[in-house]
Design an enzyme around this catalytic site. Sequence first.
Site, PDB file in Angstrom:
ATOM      1  N   GLY A 183      -8.522  -3.095   9.162  1.00 30.29           N
ATOM      2  CA  GLY A 183      -9.316  -2.439   8.123  1.00 30.29           C
ATOM      3  C   GLY A 183     -10.367  -1.554   8.734  1.00 30.29           C
ATOM      4  O   GLY A 183     -11.109  -2.008   9.615  1.00 30.29           O
ATOM      5  N   CYS A 204      -7.259  -6.142   5.796  1.00 32.19           N
ATOM      6  CA  CYS A 204      -8.535  -6.760   6.139  1.00 32.19           C
ATOM      7  C   CYS A 204      -8.404  -7.836   7.213  1.00 32.19           C
ATOM      8  O   CYS A 204      -7.376  -8.469   7.363  1.00 32.19           O
ATOM      9  CB  CYS A 204      -9.262  -7.350   4.937  1.00 32.19           C
ATOM     10  SG  CYS A 204      -9.591  -6.123   3.688  1.00 32.19           S
ATOM     11  N   ASN A 215      -9.187 -12.255   3.184  1.00 34.36           N
ATOM     12  CA  ASN A 215      -8.057 -11.406   3.545  1.00 34.36           C
ATOM     13  C   ASN A 215      -6.879 -11.844   2.678  1.00 34.36           C
ATOM     14  O   ASN A 215      -6.485 -13.002   2.720  1.00 34.36           O
ATOM     15  CB  ASN A 215      -7.733 -11.594   5.040  1.00 34.36           C
ATOM     16  CG  ASN A 215      -6.425 -10.954   5.463  1.00 34.36           C
ATOM     17  OD1 ASN A 215      -5.802 -11.403   6.423  1.00 34.36           O
ATOM     18  ND2 ASN A 215      -5.984  -9.925   4.775  1.00 34.36           N
ATOM     19  N   GLY A 216      -6.343 -10.901   1.915  1.00 29.08           N
ATOM     20  CA  GLY A 216      -5.228 -11.229   1.037  1.00 29.08           C
ATOM     21  C   GLY A 216      -5.413 -10.574  -0.306  1.00 29.08           C
ATOM     22  O   GLY A 216      -6.231  -9.657  -0.452  1.00 29.08           O
ATOM     23  N   TYR A 235       4.646  -4.931  12.103  1.00 29.22           N
ATOM     24  CA  TYR A 235       3.707  -3.815  12.135  1.00 29.22           C
ATOM     25  C   TYR A 235       2.233  -4.216  12.142  1.00 29.22           C
ATOM     26  O   TYR A 235       1.457  -3.657  12.903  1.00 29.22           O
ATOM     27  CB  TYR A 235       3.975  -2.906  10.930  1.00 29.22           C
ATOM     28  CG  TYR A 235       2.987  -1.786  10.749  1.00 29.22           C
ATOM     29  CD1 TYR A 235       2.872  -0.768  11.687  1.00 29.22           C
ATOM     30  CD2 TYR A 235       2.156  -1.745   9.633  1.00 29.22           C
ATOM     31  CE1 TYR A 235       1.955   0.264  11.524  1.00 29.22           C
ATOM     32  CE2 TYR A 235       1.240  -0.717   9.459  1.00 29.22           C
ATOM     33  CZ  TYR A 235       1.148   0.283  10.407  1.00 29.22           C
ATOM     34  OH  TYR A 235       0.241   1.302  10.244  1.00 29.22           O
TER      35      TYR A 235
END
Length: 493
Positions: free
Chosen positions: A48, A22, A124-125, A266
Amino acid sequence: MTDAPAASQWDIGDDDHPHEECGVVGVWGSPDAAALTALGLHALQHRGQEAAGIVSLAPQGQFHAHKGRGLVGDNFSNAAVIAGLPGHAALGHNRYATTGETALRNVQPLYADFEFGGFAVAHNGNLTNAHVLKRALVRRGCLFQSTTDSEVFIHLIAISLYSTVMDRLIDALKQVQGAYSLVALHNGALIGARDPLGVRPLVLGKLAAGGFVLSSETCGLDIVGADFVRDVEPGEIVLIDDAGVRSIRPFARPASPRFCIFEYIYFARPDSIVEGTPVYDTRKRIGAELARESGVAADVIVPVPDSGVPAAMGYAAEAGIPFELGIIRNHYVGRTFIEPTDQIRNLGVKLKHSANRSMIEGKRVVLVDDSIVRGTTSRKIVEMVRQAGATEVHMRISSPPTTHSCFYGIDTPERSKLLAAKHDVAEMARIIGADSLGFISLDGLYRALGRPGRDAAAPAYCDACFTGDYAIPLLDQQDNSERPLPLLQVANR
Ligand code: SF4
């Protein structure tokens, strides 16, 4: 010993990488807040692709929202949609759903009306005590509307006995465990917050015309012409209103922050600058280190596109071997459905990757990729390169072996499905069909990031998926009581 999953289990839509987790954007102080937020989400699309949402705050204090499944462009390219999100402040979220449905109720930002007014939050997380907290909240009478762990923030704020929004938020943050970069919006301010160890990224930017932007990555600032100001620091809350930016530190500064090292390998976009370090340069340094550690005689260095490209460039430069695009990726495949027949499933990788025969035939090839998760795609790609005429195929990986699952917001399979959790490197090479296989070492990875190596007593990054060293307690994993409660999936970002 078990081999990689059989071909019939391969998933056309599965590129066998860890998946993103996200992206969040917040804008304060611009008449084009919603449009800028949509642009920021567009730049963060790699984080996302399942759904996107924006909540805006109009001058009269009303909140407006638009959310939908699919890409940012699917939801926010219509001028009428943006016009329906008026105001000088907005926040947005790109969702990557790891399990279960991408129901609209799970699409963020989440919004609730409190006695102090409206409040929206995008996360986010991944919280590691969401099950435990949710059980306690449900027993107190909280009615959850979604299956996201992020909704825990809303209920903790709702039941807090503090009077100000900020004190309630701090109260909530002190009860959650896990990884979070949050943006939140209420009538008085835009808020950004990172967890005490700073696992997930969040940056602050300034618009030339006035106003501020919060974004998961700097690419979300670049697209709207915002100047990078700084990273929001681990454990810091930034409060942005018409008076400017204030910093609040409810947590002690961590002796050893644990930013996700996989962001460099990445996840982050290569043109982003993360924690002060350009991602693209870092990936090239990782590739160079990989070449020093596990060089092999070869004729050509070929990246597995797209994420393997900078590391392959660094590898090729260090090894003095030509770099060529020996694999071409089709960028228009997207996440596609799973066809029911084995025959169609076997087309899997070829839908995304094609061998560029003229660069491969008759050559000893080093393939450079960023990670091996299950090994399914690696095996297909090695086979494809051999079929294109390579005389040798050596696989080099710009991360250490992924031996553990991530519980901090990255979608990785359970540990039993990770190839490196079950096999040593020689076995993995045999399973994917490569003549040789090499991973960068953990110390080599840290060296590429400018450290002397990994300090086991105080690692500078989260590297739990390579080490099993989980710096944030996995409370839900240890919780043996009556779970799961209906609807709860700790899978949301
Ligand atoms: S476990 Fe791995 S992917 Fe997850 S936050 Fe840590 S380094 Fe990143």
